[in-house]
Design an enzyme around this catalytic site. Structure first.
Site, short mmCIF file in Angstrom:
data_model
loop_
_atom_site.label_atom_id
_atom_site.label_comp_id
_atom_site.label_asym_id
_atom_site.label_seq_id
_atom_site.Cartn_x
_atom_site.Cartn_y
_atom_site.Cartn_z
N SER A 111 -5.62 -6.61 7.47
CA SER A 111 -5.58 -6.49 6.01
C SER A 111 -4.21 -6.10 5.46
O SER A 111 -3.93 -6.36 4.30
CB SER A 111 -6.63 -5.48 5.54
OG SER A 111 -6.45 -4.24 6.19
N ASP A 145 -4.90 2.65 -1.20
CA ASP A 145 -6.27 3.06 -0.90
C ASP A 145 -6.26 3.78 0.44
O ASP A 145 -5.18 4.10 0.97
CB ASP A 145 -7.23 1.86 -0.95
CG ASP A 145 -6.96 0.85 0.16
OD1 ASP A 145 -6.29 1.20 1.16
OD2 ASP A 145 -7.43 -0.30 0.04
N HIS A 163 -4.24 1.42 3.01
CA HIS A 163 -3.10 0.52 2.76
C HIS A 163 -2.05 1.13 1.83
O HIS A 163 -2.40 1.74 0.83
CB HIS A 163 -3.61 -0.78 2.14
CG HIS A 163 -4.74 -1.40 2.90
ND1 HIS A 163 -6.04 -1.32 2.49
CD2 HIS A 163 -4.75 -2.08 4.06
CE1 HIS A 163 -6.82 -1.94 3.37
NE2 HIS A 163 -6.06 -2.41 4.34
#
Ligand SMILES: *[C@@H]1O[C@H](CO)[C@@H](O)[C@H](O)[C@H]1NC(C)=O
Ligand SMILES: *[C@@H]1O[C@H](CO)[C@@H](O)[C@H](O)[C@H]1NC(C)=O
Ligand SMILES: *[C@@H]1O[C@H](CO)[C@@H](O)[C@H](O)[C@H]1NC(C)=O
Ligand SMILES: *[C@@H]1O[C@H](CO)[C@@H](O)[C@H](O)[C@H]1NC(C)=O
Ligand SMILES: *[C@@H]1O[C@H](CO)[C@@H](O)[C@H](O)[C@H]1NC(C)=O
Ligand SMILES: *[C@@H]1O[C@H](CO)[C@@H](O)[C@H](O)[C@H]1NC(C)=O
Length: 368
Positions: free
Chosen positions: A43, A332, A335
Site C-alpha cells: 500500500s 493514517d 502510511h
C-alpha cells in the site's frame, strides 16, 4: 540500429546523416533514451489498483484519502502523492506509471505500477491481496503484450533500460507479529527461518524479472515498523517505538543487503541500489522537528491511541482527521503523509551514499 545511426550522425557529413534519417523515419531521438518505470509493492506504493479490483473495503477509495492534493480519493494511501508518484515526477516522466488494472490501458511505454494494498511475499500471509507472486504474473503477461506492441528487439531494449522499484515484506512481518501476539517472544531461529523464506521467495521474483531482461533494480528497505501507530496499537505499546518489530526489520534488511550483493555477483549485468528507508523514517519519528514535523507518533487520521486503530475512512466507525496535516509524519496508522513521502522520495532520488547506496535513483535511471 538507432544507436548506429546516431554515431554515424556524429562522424559523417550532415547531408549523409539527413539521408539516413530519411531512410529510417521511425527513429525518434526523443524516445531513444526513455527509461520505463515499473513499480512493485504494497500500500505504500499502490497508486490505484484497488480502484479496479472491486474491493469495496479498500480504504483509498474513500474520503479523506487524496484530500490535500487530488481533492478527492485517488487510490493512494496518503493525503496526496506517494513515493513512486514523486519519483516519476523527479525523473521527468510524462506521467505517473498507471496501475496495471486500469481499464483500457494497453500502452506500457510509460511503465506500470503493479503495487497493491496488503501485498506480501509469502502467499499464505495475504491470500486475498494482489501479492507479489500475482504482481509478477501480471508483469510476465505485460511483457508479452509489450512485445506485441513494440516488437521483440525494442521490448528487450526497453526492459533492460527500465527501472524496477520494490517496496515489499512489511506486511509479512506484521502478520508474523499479529499471529504471535498472545504468545511467547519469537525465538531467534524462528525469526531467521522466516526471513530466509521471505528472501527465498523474493529472490525467485527478482530473477523472473532478470530473465525477462530487467537489469536495474531499486529497493526500499523495510521501515521501522515498531514505530507505526498501527503496530503500537496492535501490541498495546505505549512508547515511541516497539523493539521486537524494529529488530525483525533490521534482520530482514541486513539479510536482504547481503542477498542483493550475492545476486549481483551471480547475475551478469545485474545492478541494484537500496534506499535506507528504515533509518530515514526512524530519524523522522525521533527527531521530527529537524524535518518539519510537529507530530511524529500520532497519525493524522484514525481513532484510538496514536490514532493507531486503522479506521481512517471507515464510514461505519468514528474517526477523526487532523486539522494541520503539514505537522504530521503519519497520515493514517500505516502510511506517511504527502509531505513525508516527498521528503523520502527526494532522498531516494538524489540522496547521498548514507541514504541510498551504492547510488541514488537519479544515477540508476541514467545508467545505460
Ligand atoms: C469498517 O469497519 C468494520 C468494523 O470493524 C469492518 O468490518 C469493515 O470491514 C470496515 N470497512 C472498511 C471499508 O474498512
Ligand atoms: C494482454 O494481451 C492479451 C491478448 O492480446 C489481452 O487479452 C489482455 O487483456 C492484455 N492485458 C492487458 C492488461 O492489457
Ligand atoms: C503510447 O504512449 C506513448 C507515450 O505517451 C505514445 O508516444 C504512443 O503513441 C502510445 N502508443 C499507443 C499505441 O497508444
Ligand atoms: C517460499 O515460501 C514458502 C512459504 O510460502 C516456503 O515454503 C518456501 O520454502 C519459500 N521458498 C524459498 C525458495 O525460500
Ligand atoms: C501512555 O504514556 C503516557 C506517558 O508517556 C501517559 O500519559 C498515558 O496515559 C499513557 N497512555 C496509556 C493508554 O497508557
Ligand atoms: C552494474 O553491475 C555490474 C555487475 O553486474 C557491474 O560490473 C557494473 O559496474 C555495475 N554498474 C555500475 C554503474 O555500477
Amino acid at each position: 540500429m538507432a544507436q548506429t545511426v546516431r554515431n554515424l550522425c556524429v562522424t559523417l557529413a550532415l547531408e549523409l546523416c539527413a539521408t539516413l534519417l530519411f531512410v529510417y523515419p521511425s527513429i525518434s531521438f526523443a524516445t531513444q533514451d526513455k527509461t520505463l518505470f515499473f513499480v512493485f509493492g504494497d500500500s505504500l506504493y499502490d497508486n490505484g489498483m484497488s480502484l479496479y479490483t472491486g474491493d469495496k473495503e479498500a480504504g483509498a477509495r474513500y474520503w479523506p484519502y487524496g484530500e490535500s492534493y487530488f481533492k478527492k480519493p485517488a487510490g493512494r494511501y496518503s493525503n496526496g502523492l506517494n513515493i513512486p508518484d514523486f519519483i516519476a515526477q523527479f525523473a521527468g516522466l510524462p506521467y505517473m506509471p498507471p496501475p496495471y488494472l486500469l481499464p483500457g490501458n494497453k500502452n506500457y511505454t510509460n511503465g506500470i505500477n503493479f503495487a497493491s494494498t496488503s501485498a506480501c511475499v509469502l502467499v499464505e500471509n495475504c491470500p486475498k491481496a494482489i501479492n507479489l507472486k500475482m504482481q509478477l504474473d501480471y508483469f510476465v503477461e505485460m511483457v508479452q503484450n509489450l512485445t506485441k506492441q513494440v516488437g521483440k528487439s525494442e521490448a528487450n531494449r526497453l526492459l533492460s533500460r527500465a527501472v524496477y522499484l520494490f517496496d515489499i515484506g512489511k506486511n509479512d512481518y506484521v502478520t508474523l507479529l499479529q499471529m504471535n501476539r498472545e504468545k511467547r517472544p519469537l525465538s531467534s531461529s524462528e525469526k531467521s527461518l522466516y526471513v530466509k523464506q521471505i528472501l527465498g521467495n523474493l529472490t525467485i521474483h527478482i530473477k523472473t524479472i532478470y530473465k525477462k531482461g530487467g537489469r536495474k533494480f531499486a529497493f526500499q528497505n523495510i521501515g521501522p515498523i515498531g514505530c507505526m501507530p498501527s503496530m503500537k496499537y496492535m501490541l498495546g505499546f505505549n512508547g515511541t517505538c516497539a523493539e521486537e518489530p524494529l529488530e525483525l526489520a533490521r534482520m530482514h534488511n541486513a539479510a536482504f543487503a547481503a542477498k542483493a550483493n550475492t545476486l549481483q555477483s551471480k547475475l551478469p549485468g545485474f545492478n541494484y541500489t537500496i534506499y535506507d528507508f528504515y533509518t530515514a523514517l526512524h530519524h523522522r519519528v525521533l527527531y521530527g522537528n529537524v524535518y518539519g514535523f510537529e507530530e511524529t507518533e500520532t497519525a493524522c487520521c484514525g481513532s484510538g491511541v496514536f490514532n493507531g486503530d486503522y479506521t481512517c475512512q471507515n464510514r461505519s466507525m468514528t474517526f477523526s482527521v487532523c486539522y494541520k496535516v503539514k505537522d504530521y509524519l503519519w497520515y493514517d496508522a500505516w502510511h506517511p503523509t504527502h509531505k513525508a513521502c516527498r521528503q523520502l522520495a527526494k532522498e531516494f532520488w538524489s540522496g547521498g551514499y548514507n541514504n541510498v547506496a551504492p547510488y541514488n535513483l537519479r544515477t540508476l535511471f541514467a545508467m545505460g
